[in-house]
Design a protein around this motif. Structure first.
Motif, short mmCIF file in Angstrom:
data_model
loop_
_atom_site.label_atom_id
_atom_site.label_comp_id
_atom_site.label_asym_id
_atom_site.label_seq_id
_atom_site.Cartn_x
_atom_site.Cartn_y
_atom_site.Cartn_z
N LEU A 190 -7.27 7.09 8.93
CA LEU A 190 -7.58 8.13 7.96
C LEU A 190 -6.68 8.04 6.73
CD1 LEU A 190 -9.20 10.73 7.36
CD2 LEU A 190 -7.31 11.98 8.41
N ALA A 239 -7.91 7.24 2.97
CA ALA A 239 -7.61 8.15 1.87
C ALA A 239 -6.91 7.43 0.74
CB ALA A 239 -6.76 9.31 2.39
N ILE A 271 -8.73 7.18 -3.03
CA ILE A 271 -8.18 7.94 -4.16
C ILE A 271 -7.26 7.10 -5.02
CG2 ILE A 271 -8.37 10.13 -2.96
CD1 ILE A 271 -5.32 9.99 -2.59
#
Length: 185
Positions: free
Chosen positions: A84, A88, A92
């Motif tokens: 995760l 992420a 981003i």
């Protein structure tokens, strides 16, 4: 003292302290990788160092005979949470990956926050009365680990393996996506 007696002495000394040596080695690697999380300027390197830290903590749990916590640490933090985090980071991502860790700007507040957290944890550990009750032996936890392992690796082995392969593919895809973004800039 002859050579054979000296060898026997050092062998006994090594056997008696092998767990201490393993614990110290794993602790050293874990602390080193935790420092890497903070000090690497490339945030992807920090995330990968965090994965090593998660696995090091799991190894420390094993050396402390807490196999269930080690299993949960590997499954939850070493697997799902680390994937995760890498996802992420890749989704981003802005600008250069090499300068994405904001270590320099927030160093002083981070130091005081870390000091306050360690002080609070230390204070709370000193307040606790550590008494081991009868019946709470590591053997009871070992039975729980055996039961969980039997369910996961016998009854639900196929979904477990599918989840493991999906997490591995997701991790590789995130790294490939990150490398393509790096190559275009």
């Amino acid at each position: 003292m002859g050579l054979s007696e000296l060898i026997v002495y050092f062998n006994d000394l090594f056997v008696r302290h092998v767990f201490d040596l393993v614990f110290l080695a794993v602790s050293f690697v874990t602390v080193l990788s935790a420092l890497g999380v903070v000090f690497f300027r490339n945030i992807v390197h920090s995330a990968l160092s965090l994965v090593v830290t998660f696995l090091g903590v799991a190894a420390l749990f094993i050396t402390l005979e807490a196999e269930y916590l080690a299993l949960v640490q590997v499954l939850v933090y070493g697997g799902a949470v680390s994937v995760l985090i890498v996802f992420a980071l890749m989704l981003i991502q802005r600008g250069s990956v090499k300068e994405t860790n904001m270590f320099g700007r927030l160093a002083v507040p981070a130091f005081f926050t870390a000091f306050a957290v360690f002080a609070l944890i230390g204070w709370s550990l000193l307040q606790k009365n550590w008494v081991v009750k009868a019946g709470q032996t590591p053997a009871a936890a070992g039975n729980a680990v055996f039961s969980i392992a039997e369910v996961m690796l016998a009854r639900y082995v196929f979904p477990f393996e599918i989840a493991a392969v999906l997490l591995l593919v997701a991790m590789i895809a995130a790294i490939v996506i990150g490398k393509e973004v790096k190559g275009t800039k």
